[in-house]
Design an enzyme around this catalytic site. Structure first.
Site: not given
Length: 494
Positions: A138, A44, A392, A62, A182
Site C-alpha cells: 500500500h 496509518q 474502499e 520527516h 492497492n
C-alpha cells in the site's frame, strides 16, 4: 473461481445530476454471505516501533518541507475495535514491506517481533470471526529499494515477489483474501509522473508508464507464486485493488460518450486490461504511440509487453478490488498541442466536477452515489462480470472534535446511498459483488493531507496521550447495517 473487488455506484440519471430526487433507497436484504468490513493501511499506524524499517513516506514526511504535517501517528491498537461488539465479517489492512518483520525491505533480515505482531493480530481477528483482507503493498516502498531505483527499475520485480512469497509462507494458513497492490495508479501516476505523492518524482508522460509496466509484472509474479506454491494447501484468493471514479459524459453526444470510455480506459483499463483482457487498452497504445512520434520519440513512451509477458500477466486474478469515492464529468476537447508530454495530454479529455454537488473536506470527493452503479455495470460488461468486493468507499470531515461526531446527515447518508446503488447493481444489473469495506475504520494520517481530512467511523483525538477513540454517529448506523443487512428500518427478501 475468479473473484473481483470493486467500489462504485451507478444509476440511469439525467446527465450531471448529483442526486435523483425521486430515488428510493433499496430495501432488499444483502445476502447472508455478503462481507461487510472496514479498512485502513499499515502506514496509518505507528511508524517506528518494534524495529520497523524506513519507507519512502517515513523519509519524506520527516525530511521535506513539502508536507507540513509531522507524524503524530496513531497507535496500532486494532484489537480495541475487534472488541467493540460489532459484527464485522472482514477487516482490510496492509502489511508494511519495510515494517515490523522485514525492516530493510530485503529478505535477508526478518524481524521476529514484527512477525509475531501480525500473527497475534490475525489470530485475534479470526478468534472474533473476522476474515482478514490483506494488502501486500500500500504505497510504502522501502527506502533502501527506492534509493537504488524503486519502481522504475526491473530488479524490484524479483524483490517484491520474494517479499510476497515470505508473506504467504508466514501468514497464508490464516489469510484467504490477498491483494497484491492497492491503487497502483497512485504509486505510479502520482508517485513517478505528476509527483504529487511519494517519492515525488516528476517524470510526466514517461515515469508513470515505466512504473506501471514494472508493477504489473510484479503483480503477476506474486500471483503465480501463490498459484504454484501455496494455493494447493492454503486455498486462498489473490487479487489487486484498482481505484477509479465514474466518468459521466457531459452530454449524450458521440464525442462525449467516447470521452467517457477513453478516460475510463486511461484510468482503470491501464491497470486492469493487461490482467483481465491481455495487454494495455488499444486506445492507450494508439494515442501514446502517435503523440510520442510527433514529440520526437523513436518509440512509444508506453512500453510494449512481449507476447510472453502478455501471456504471463493475463488472467492473474482471483478477484479484483475497486476503490471508488466519487464521480467526474468529462467532455471531448481539441487535441492537446504537441510539446512537453504528459499523461493528461495523452488522455486528451476535459475532466471536471459540478460545483453544485455536495462536497467534503477532500476537494476530490463529491457526493455522487449514482456513479457506484454505473462503474460496477461498466466493469461487469468490460471484464466479463468478475466477482467484486468494495475495498474502499468513504467521505471525509475536517476533524473538528466538537462538531464531526454528529455525522448522521453527512457520512451515514453517504454510506446509505452508495450502498443502495451498489445493491441496485447486484439486483438489477447482475453485478457479482460479494463485499464492501468502509474507508476508514478510524481517523488517520491521510498522506500529504496530514490530519486535515478524516475519513474514520471513529474519531481519534491526536492531542491525547492514548489517542482517545470516540464513535461517530455513522459508526452506529454502519453497525446496524451490518447487523440487519438492511439499509432502512424494514427490508424484504429479494
Amino acid at each position: 473461481m475468479k473473484v473481483i473487488l470493486f467500489l462504485c455506484l451507478s444509476c440511469i440519471l439525467t446527465v450531471g445530476r448529483a442526486q435523483d430526487d425521486d430515488y428510493v433507497v433499496n430495501n432488499k436484504y444483502f445476502p447472508d454471505k455478503f462481507m461487510f468490513g472496514c479498512a485502513t493501511a499499515s502506514y496509518q499506524g505507528a511508524w517506528d516501533e518494534d524495529g520497523k524499517g524506513q519507507n519512502i513516506w517515513d523519509n519524506l514526511t520527516h525530511t521535506l518541507s513539502r508536507t507540513a504535517y509531522r507524524k503524530i501517528r496513531t497507535m496500532e491498537t486494532w484489537p480495541c475495535y475487534v472488541k467493540e461488539n460489532w459484527v464485522l465479517t472482514t477487516i482490510g489492512f496492509s502489511i508494511s514491506w519495510s515494517g515490523k518483520y522485514l525492516p530493510t525491505g530485503f529478505p535477508y533480515k526478518i524481524n521476529e517481533a514484527g512477525v509475531q505482531y501480525y500473527r497475534n493480530f490475525i489470530k485475534e481477528l479470526k478468534d472474533n470471526g473476522i476474515e482478514p483482507l490483506v494488502t501486500i503493498f500500500h504505497w510504502d516502498t522501502p527506502q533502501g529499494l527506492h534509493e537504488v531505483g524503486g519502481w522504475l527499475s526491473e530488479f524490484i520485480v524479483d524483490y517484491y515477489a520474494e517479499y510476497a512469497r515470505i508473506v504467504f509462507q508466514l501468514f497464508g494458513d490464516d489469510v484467504k483474501y490477498w491483494l497484491t497492490f492497492n491503487e497502483p495508479k497512485q504509486t505510479c501516476q502520482q508517485g513517478y509522473g505528476s509527483g504529487e505523492k511519494a517519492p515525488f518524482v516528476q517524470s510526466h508522460g514517461l515515469g508513470e508508464y515505466i512504473c506501471t509496466h514494472i508493477l504489473l509484472k510484479a503483480h503477476a509474479k506474486a500471483w503465480h507464486i501463490y498459484d504454484d506454491e501455496f494455493r494447493p494447501t492454503q486455498n486462498g484468493l489473490v487479487g489487486i485493488t484498482i481505484d477509479t471514479p465514474w466518468f459521466e459524459p457531459n452530454t449524450t453526444s458521440d464525442e462525449d460518450l467516447e470521452a467517457s470510455e477513453r478516460q475510463l480506459q486511461f484510468e482503470f483499463g491501464w491497470y486492469a486490461n493487461p490482467i483481465f483482457n491481455g495487454d494495455y487498452p488499444e486506445i492507450m497504445k494508439t494515442r501514446i504511440a502517435n503523440r510520442s512520434a510527433l514529440e520526437g520519440f523513436q518509440t512509444s513512451r508506453l512500453p510494449e509487453f512481449t507476447q510472453e509477458e502478455i501471456d504471463f500477466i493475463n488472467g492473474t486474478f482471483d478477484y479484483l478490488g475497486l476503490n471508488h469515492y466519487s464521480t467526474y464529468m468529462v467532455s471531448a476537447m481539441p487535441e492537446p498541442e504537441i510539446g512537453d508530454p504528459s499523461w493528461e495530454k495523452d488522455t486528451g479529455i476535459a475532466v471536471f466536477q459540478d460545483p453544485s454537488w455536495e462536497g467534503s473536506a477532500s476537494d476530490w470527493v463529491k457526493v455522487t452515489p449514482w456513479g457506484m452503479r454505473k462503474i460496477l455495470k461498466w466493469v461487469k460488461e468490460t471484464y466479463n462480470n468478475p466477482a467484486i468486493i468494495i475495498t474502499e468507499n468513504g467521505i471525509s470531515d475536517n476533524g473538528t472534535l466538537s462538531e464531526d461526531l454528529d455525522d448522521e446527515s453527512f457520512r451515514s447518508h453517504y454510506y446509505k446511498y452508495y450502498l443502495s446503488y451498489l445493491r441496485d447493481a447486484m439486483i438489477e444489473d447482475g453485478v457479482n459483488v460479494f463485499g464492501y469495506t468502509v474507508w476508514s475504520l478510524m481517523d488517520n494520517f491521510e498522506w500529504t493531507r496530514g490530519y486535515t481530512e478524516k475519513f474514520g467511523l471513529y474519531q481519534v483525538d491526536f492531542s491525547s496521550g492514548n489517542r482517545t477513540r470516540t464513535p461517530k454517529k455513522s459508526a452506529t448506523y454502519y453497525s446496524k447495517v451490518i447487523s440487519t443487512r438492511c439499509l432502512v428500518d424494514t427490508c424484504e427478501e429479494e
